[in-house]
Design a protein around this motif. Structure first.
Motif, PDB file in Angstrom:
ATOM      1  N   SER A   1      39.504  35.419  43.189  1.00 52.14           N
ATOM      2  CA  SER A   1      38.081  35.649  43.397  1.00 52.14           C
ATOM      3  C   SER A   1      37.833  35.879  44.883  1.00 52.14           C
ATOM      4  O   SER A   1      38.694  35.615  45.733  1.00 52.14           O
ATOM      5  CB  SER A   1      37.274  34.443  42.908  1.00 52.14           C
ATOM      6  N   ASP A   2      36.654  36.374  45.210  1.00 54.50           N
ATOM      7  CA  ASP A   2      36.330  36.603  46.618  1.00 54.50           C
ATOM      8  C   ASP A   2      36.368  35.305  47.415  1.00 54.50           C
ATOM      9  O   ASP A   2      36.788  35.288  48.579  1.00 54.50           O
ATOM     10  CB  ASP A   2      34.942  37.244  46.733  1.00 54.50           C
TER      11      ASP A   2
ATOM     12  N   ASN B   1      38.936  41.899  37.643  1.00 54.30           N
ATOM     13  CA  ASN B   1      38.932  42.583  38.939  1.00 54.30           C
ATOM     14  C   ASN B   1      39.461  44.012  38.795  1.00 54.30           C
ATOM     15  O   ASN B   1      38.918  44.950  39.374  1.00 54.30           O
ATOM     16  CB  ASN B   1      39.787  41.818  39.948  1.00 54.30           C
TER      17      ASN B   1
ATOM     18  N   ARG C   1      36.887  46.095  36.874  1.00 55.71           N
ATOM     19  CA  ARG C   1      35.740  46.428  37.726  1.00 55.71           C
ATOM     20  C   ARG C   1      36.099  47.532  38.726  1.00 55.71           C
ATOM     21  O   ARG C   1      35.307  48.442  38.976  1.00 55.71           O
ATOM     22  CB  ARG C   1      35.278  45.167  38.461  1.00 55.71           C
TER      23      ARG C   1
ATOM     24  N   GLN D   1      31.585  48.582  51.419  1.00 56.13           N
ATOM     25  CA  GLN D   1      31.422  47.164  51.095  1.00 56.13           C
ATOM     26  C   GLN D   1      30.537  46.450  52.107  1.00 56.13           C
ATOM     27  O   GLN D   1      29.736  45.600  51.750  1.00 56.13           O
ATOM     28  CB  GLN D   1      32.792  46.487  51.044  1.00 56.13           C
TER      29      GLN D   1
ATOM     30  N   ASP E   1      33.263  43.574  47.842  1.00 54.87           N
ATOM     31  CA  ASP E   1      34.011  43.122  46.672  1.00 54.87           C
ATOM     32  C   ASP E   1      35.493  43.170  47.029  1.00 54.87           C
ATOM     33  O   ASP E   1      36.201  44.123  46.699  1.00 54.87           O
ATOM     34  CB  ASP E   1      33.694  44.032  45.483  1.00 54.87           C
TER      35      ASP E   1
ATOM     36  N   GLY F   1      37.962  43.353  44.112  1.00 53.01           N
ATOM     37  CA  GLY F   1      38.019  44.697  43.550  1.00 53.01           C
ATOM     38  C   GLY F   1      38.779  45.659  44.450  1.00 53.01           C
ATOM     39  O   GLY F   1      39.490  46.555  43.969  1.00 53.01           O
TER      40      GLY F   1
END
Length: 302
Positions: A61-62, A80, A83, A261, A266, A269
């Motif tokens: 995750s981020d 991810n 997306r 971004q 993201d 991603g």
């Protein structure tokens, strides 16, 4: 007895230093072996670890990427990848790159192999001059020709089109392809070509039915190099594929994803998109690594 003993003593004296000299030689060879293997392991780690880190980050995750960048992902977040493929349009960019690279690689290998075979096997006036003119294209970097190339492609009506990008890719890959394959065709035995001609094989059939299969290792090697160059190309599509009606390739899509971004990016991603872009290159190399090594060493084993 004295006469018989002398050769034995002399042989012992001669064998003594040889054994003594072999030990330092073995030590030197052993040290060189350890040093070379250590250097190769260091280089392999320097190349593989960033790829592994990118692959693992694509499942994070981020928050995990920002707080624990070197740790393992808490789970396999395939969303991810989904997306990146759909929302970031990596799938469309991937398809665009596939079309452009397929077309450019086909033209490059067809015209490059044909020209290299003629330069390597046929004698005609001005052959060396034409060969050096073609190979001399490797000396000019693409950055020197961006402005005139833009106007040439625009005047031809091929700006912002796949065909224009395919032709430019093929043109810039031809000098290296001709240089590589000319040297490879010269290593092939002439007796087989002469026997085929005596049996009634024409020059066209000789090239496609006899010489091309024999040159398969070299063809695969140079095709891999061209594939990597075309797939990772950024500056040419950035100049020739701008506009509302343009269809950007994968390198442009990844650059746009990173730039757009901002501070609320993201990142998961982005890493997923980078991994998707890297997988075809790794797959091609793993599948054809033996042919690449064979093609690079074939000229030395003649």
């Amino acid at each position: 007895m004295t006469t018989l003993d002398r050769p034995t003593a002399t042989g012992a004296e001669q064998s003594g230093p040889a054994r003594g000299d072999a030990r330092p030689l073995r030590r030197e060879l052993g040290f060189a072996n350890v040093f070379s293997h250590g250097l190769l392991l260091f280089w392999a780690a320097l190349t593989a670890l960033p790829l592994l880190w990118m692959f693992l980050s694509s499942f994070k995750s981020d928050k995990e990427i920002l707080t624990d960048p070197w740790g393992l992902p808490g789970g396999l977040r395939f969303e991810n990848w989904a997306r990146a493929w759909t929302e970031a349009h990596i799938g469309q960019y991937f398809l665009n790159s596939g079309v452009v690279v397929t077309g450019s690689l086909t033209l490059t290998m067809l015209f490059g192999a044909t020209a290299a075979y003629v330069f390597a096997r046929y004698e005609f006036p001005g052959r060396q001059v034409v060969y050096y003119l073609v190979v001399g294209g490797m000396m000019f970097p693409v950055f020197l020709a961006l402005v005139p190339l833009f106007f040439v492609v625009r005047n031809a009506g091929l700006l912002h089109t796949w065909l224009g990008l395919i032709l430019v890719y093929a043109a810039y890959s031809l000098p290296f392809t001709v240089f590589f394959l000319t040297a490879f065709f010269r290593t092939l035995p002439t007796s087989i070509a002469e026997a085929a001609l005596i049996d009634g094989c024409g020059h066209f059939r000789l090239f496609f039915r006899v010489m091309l299969p024999m040159a398969r290792p070299g063809l695969i090697s140079v095709a891999i190099f061209n594939f990597l160059s075309h797939w990772n190309q950024f500056i040419l599509p950035q100049v020739l594929m701008q506009g509302e009606d343009a269809k950007p390739v994968l390198a442009q899509g990844l650059a746009a994803l990173a730039v757009n971004q901002g501070y609320q990016g993201d990142f998961s991603g982005l890493f997923a998109g980078l991994t998707i872009a890297t997988l075809p290159v790794l797959a091609v190399y793993v599948a054809f690594q033996r042919q690449i090594q064979t093609g690079l060493t074939a000229g030395q084993l003649k």
